[in-house]
Design a protein around this motif. Structure first.
Motif, PDB file in Angstrom:
ATOM      1  N   THR A  88       0.797  -1.300   0.034  1.00 26.87           N
ATOM      2  CA  THR A  88      -0.001  -0.156  -0.017  1.00 26.87           C
ATOM      3  C   THR A  88       0.668   1.203  -0.055  1.00 26.87           C
ATOM      4  N   ALA A  89       1.723   1.317   0.768  1.00 28.82           N
ATOM      5  CA  ALA A  89       2.861   2.317   0.894  1.00 28.82           C
ATOM      6  C   ALA A  89       3.627   2.444  -0.489  1.00 28.82           C
ATOM      7  N   ALA A  90       4.016   1.506  -1.170  1.00 29.64           N
ATOM      8  CA  ALA A  90       4.464   1.677  -2.447  1.00 29.64           C
ATOM      9  C   ALA A  90       3.455   2.246  -3.460  1.00 29.64           C
ATOM     10  N   ILE A  91       2.433   1.728  -3.409  1.00 29.77           N
ATOM     11  CA  ILE A  91       1.538   2.271  -4.496  1.00 29.77           C
ATOM     12  C   ILE A  91       1.234   3.605  -4.422  1.00 29.77           C
ATOM     13  N   THR A  92       1.028   4.174  -2.974  1.00 30.90           N
ATOM     14  CA  THR A  92       0.778   5.294  -2.721  1.00 30.90           C
ATOM     15  C   THR A  92       1.882   6.405  -3.056  1.00 30.90           C
ATOM     16  N   LEU A  93       3.130   5.971  -2.881  1.00 26.59           N
ATOM     17  CA  LEU A  93       4.164   6.708  -3.454  1.00 26.59           C
ATOM     18  C   LEU A  93       4.490   6.782  -4.848  1.00 26.59           C
ATOM     19  N   LEU A  94       4.037   5.619  -5.563  1.00 24.81           N
ATOM     20  CA  LEU A  94       4.115   5.522  -7.086  1.00 24.81           C
ATOM     21  C   LEU A  94       3.174   6.678  -7.443  1.00 24.81           C
ATOM     22  N   THR A  95       1.766   6.457  -7.102  1.00 22.89           N
ATOM     23  CA  THR A  95       0.798   7.345  -7.558  1.00 22.89           C
ATOM     24  C   THR A  95       0.981   8.765  -7.318  1.00 22.89           C
ATOM     25  N   SER A  96       1.709   9.050  -6.235  1.00 29.29           N
ATOM     26  CA  SER A  96       2.102  10.413  -5.834  1.00 29.29           C
ATOM     27  C   SER A  96       3.239  11.012  -6.682  1.00 29.29           C
ATOM     28  N   ILE A  97       4.017  10.221  -7.126  1.00 27.35           N
ATOM     29  CA  ILE A  97       5.211  10.620  -7.879  1.00 27.35           C
ATOM     30  C   ILE A  97       4.674  10.808  -9.251  1.00 27.35           C
TER      31      ILE A  97
END
Length: 111
Positions: A88-97
């Motif tokens: 979930t953290a990785a997906i959140t970071l990726l979508t933020s970037i």
């Protein structure tokens, strides 16, 4: 196919919690019968005490087995939830970037 029986005569299809309940009921029944037997039947009393002790030890073994299984399941769940949090953290970071990149691109094109 008939159910196979355990050493205590219980079907293996029963869950450990159900087996513990059945064994405790049997133990209580034997203890009640034991209290009603007179002192003249000491051999029968000794045999019943031995059966009760055997049932109690089987109950303890089943309880330890259930506790061990619960610990294993809880450990697996902890690892699963930890992995889920990382994903979930990785997906959140990726979508933020990606989101900020798209905004930057739109602003750059708009100028």
């Amino acid at each position: 196919m008939p159910d196979t029986q355990t050493a205590a005569g219980l079907p293996e299809a029963l869950s450990p919690a159900e087996r513990i309940r059945v064994l405790e009921d049997r133990c209580l029944t034997l203890e009640t019968q034991l209290s009603s037997i007179g002192n003249s039947q000491s051999d029968l009393k000794a045999e019943m005490r031995q059966e009760i002790a055997s049932l109690r030890s089987e109950i303890e073994a089943l309880a330890k087995s259930m506790e061990s299984s619960n610990r294993q399941i809880n450990g697996k769940l902890d690892r699963l939830f930890g992995a889920r949090a990382v994903v979930t953290a990785a997906i959140t970071l990726l979508t933020s970037i990606l989101g900020s990149g798209v905004v930057h691109l739109a602003v750059s094109i708009g100028k």
